[in-house]
Design a protein around this motif. Sequence first.
Motif: not given
Length: 220
Positions: A32-35, A164-166, A174-177
């Motif tokens: 996934p794209v996070l930023v 990119r990250g999780r 919060d599931g975000l890496v």
Amino acid sequence: MKKILVLVTLFLLPISIYLFFATGVNNFGILPVLVNNVAEIQNFKTSSGAKLQLKDKITVLGFFGKEPLETKAYTYNLAHKIYKKNNAFKEFQFVILLPEGTENSAKILKSKISEIAPTESWKFGFGTSQDIETVFKSLKSGYQLDSRDASPYVFIIDKEQNLRGRNDDEDVQDGLVYGYNSADIGDINNRMSDDVKVVLAEYRKALKKNNRDSKIKPKE
């Protein structure tokens, strides 16, 4: 009865294998794209004066601060577990941003890396503390640089300058890496290694498709 069970097992096994791989593709096919729009690094230069950029590169980006020799454990973890396995990929690069004045320390580290793998795709970029902070803040990771402009976290940036990250990691609240802790060999060897593979596989697949499409001639 035993023969029936064997036949049923043999029938279901291919279906199970298919479902396993289908699930894997759905969950891990694209990281996934996070930023979006991570700040470009055009203000940084290598020790030879060459400019650096994120655009059109798949980058592992790090910030090792004013005393990079103190982070040599991070460097070795990354060099062995990530860089050595992937440096042959043409558009892949490691970029470590450092404050100006750390060129000699970076030279020592690069010499050590060369004992592990060729260093053409491992680049140390030098700039001001303000430039380093600008790039780091653009990652919007929630992590902080310390007083030496350093962080143990490294980040995966795609060709479009997206982080990119999780977003569904079961081991994070919060599931975000956003980044990977280079001081933690488990994080590098497992989570980061898998995620780099996913991003590179995504671009390899796109490259193969583009090559196939370019060979298809339109009808006259």
